[in-house]
Design a protein around this motif. Structure first.
Motif, PDB file in Angstrom:
ATOM      1  N   THR A 152       0.786  -1.240   0.045  1.00 52.95           N
ATOM      2  CA  THR A 152      -0.113   0.046  -0.149  1.00 52.95           C
ATOM      3  C   THR A 152       0.687   1.137   0.071  1.00 52.95           C
ATOM      4  N   CYS A 154       0.924   5.392   0.558  1.00 56.32           N
ATOM      5  CA  CYS A 154       0.062   5.827   1.466  1.00 56.32           C
ATOM      6  C   CYS A 154       0.644   7.451   1.052  1.00 56.32           C
ATOM      7  N   GLU A 157      -3.715  10.483   4.136  1.00 55.20           N
ATOM      8  CA  GLU A 157      -4.730   9.661   4.182  1.00 55.20           C
ATOM      9  C   GLU A 157      -5.283   8.786   3.190  1.00 55.20           C
ATOM     10  N   ASP A 158      -4.673   9.077   1.942  1.00 56.71           N
ATOM     11  CA  ASP A 158      -5.047   8.567   0.568  1.00 56.71           C
ATOM     12  C   ASP A 158      -4.246   7.284   0.229  1.00 56.71           C
ATOM     13  N   ARG A 159      -4.935   6.297  -0.212  1.00 55.23           N
ATOM     14  CA  ARG A 159      -4.106   4.884  -0.456  1.00 55.23           C
ATOM     15  C   ARG A 159      -4.372   4.359  -1.557  1.00 55.23           C
ATOM     16  N   ARG A 195     -10.459   0.159   1.454  1.00 56.41           N
ATOM     17  CA  ARG A 195      -9.977   1.496   1.499  1.00 56.41           C
ATOM     18  C   ARG A 195      -9.101   2.123   0.390  1.00 56.41           C
ATOM     19  N   ASP A 196      -8.627   1.136  -0.222  1.00 57.14           N
ATOM     20  CA  ASP A 196      -7.402   1.271  -1.043  1.00 57.14           C
ATOM     21  C   ASP A 196      -8.167   1.737  -2.750  1.00 57.14           C
TER      22      ASP A 196
END
Ligand SMILES: [Fe+2]
Length: 296
Positions: A152, A154, A157-159, A195-196
């Motif tokens: 991931t 990062c 907060e963006d993934r 979330r990704d």
């Protein structure tokens, strides 16, 4: 009359061979945009250069033309969907290692195996320890080798999730799509993190539906070399494993709530022909898509 016919056929064959030779060493840059509300503001405009199926090809000495073109695109990352090598008889690994080494000095490089890398690892009686030497070099160069692994990236907060799938040999066999066993993707990669915005590097395009069902928002695939010879309106004629008029040959497919960018690849092997099917250097730009606000 017969001699005229033979002469015409010989001339057509010569033109086709010359054209094929030219095409094999002259790539085309393809730009694509992929938009999604799952792309966070920090990844709006994130550029990925995608490479596949180099098969030891070189554009200029030590791939200098390919490297310059990649630099001009100014990517944030380079993602490789497999088959950078040739595992049909023993070949040198110098060409892909030099190219990837130069790229890894400037960009994060993510690499998933194709069937040629898998074959090189599994057929030790032919390739000895070539695969181990190759992957050890890649790791030394700082390449993220994703063999059934995910990472991931990062930014605040963006993934961005990036996964590399190594398909088992049975999924490459036969003249069509094999049946992927239930739960295969989860078993290989675990569940996709919701979330990704999730990019999947998966060499064969045949399992697009299964990739999307697993949670891939964007798939990078190769393997079919654009169908070798492309006929206008009909598309690619034949894949390197003799599948005729495949469902997916090259281009961008938007289906199953996902996007698949399928490259014609950068090289050839076995059938060293390309007609109306130039090698492709693909650059995908991610765009944040705003969700429509519903009035209530
Ligand atoms: Fe392949």
């Amino acid at each position: 009359m017969l001699w005229i016919l033979i002469g015409v056929m010989a001339a057509v064959t010569a033109v086709c061979l010359l054209d094929s030779w030219y095409e094999r060493y002259h790539f085309r840059v393809i730009r694509e945009t992929v938009a999604s509300p799952k792309i966070g503001p920090a990844f709006d405009g994130y550029k990925v250069v995608m490479l596949s199926d180099l098969h030891n090809n070189s554009f200029g000495e030590e791939n200098e033309r390919l490297l310059s073109a990649i630099d001009r695109l100014k990517p944030d990352a380079v993602m490789i969907a497999g088959d950078m090598i040739v595992a049909k008889g023993v070949h040198s690994l110098k060409v892909p290692l030099h190219l990837i080494g130069e790229l890894a000095k400037k960009y994060p490089v993510y690499y998933a195996n194709g069937n040629h890398e898998t074959r090189m690892r599994e057929e030790r009686e032919i390739y000895g320890s070539q695969y181990e030497e190759y992957t050890a070099e890649l790791k030394k160069l700082g390449v993220h080798l994703l063999i059934d692994e995910s990472v991931t990236v990062c930014r605040g907060e963006d993934r961005l999730g990036i996964s590399g799938l190594e398909l088992d040999k049975y999924l490459y066999k036969g003249l069509g799509k094999a049946v992927m066993e239930d739960g295969y993707m989860d078993k290989k990669l675990g569940a996709a993190d919701e979330r990704d915005f999730h990019i999947l590097l998966a060499h064969s395009p045949l399992y697009f539906e299964e990739y999307a069902a697993w949670g891939a928002d964007l798939v990078f695939a190769g393997h079919f070399h654009g169908g070798t010879i492309r006929i206008p309106f009909l598309g690619g004629v034949m894949t390197p494993n003799y599948m005729f008029f495949p469902q997916y040959d090259a281009g961008t497919y938007r289906q199953f709530g996902s996007v698949m960018v399928l490259s014609s690849g950068l090289g050839t092997h076995s059938i060293n022909i390309r007609l109306n099917n130039r090698p492709q250097l693909i650059c995908v730009e991610l765009k944040r898509e705003r969700r429509e606000r519903t009035k209530g």
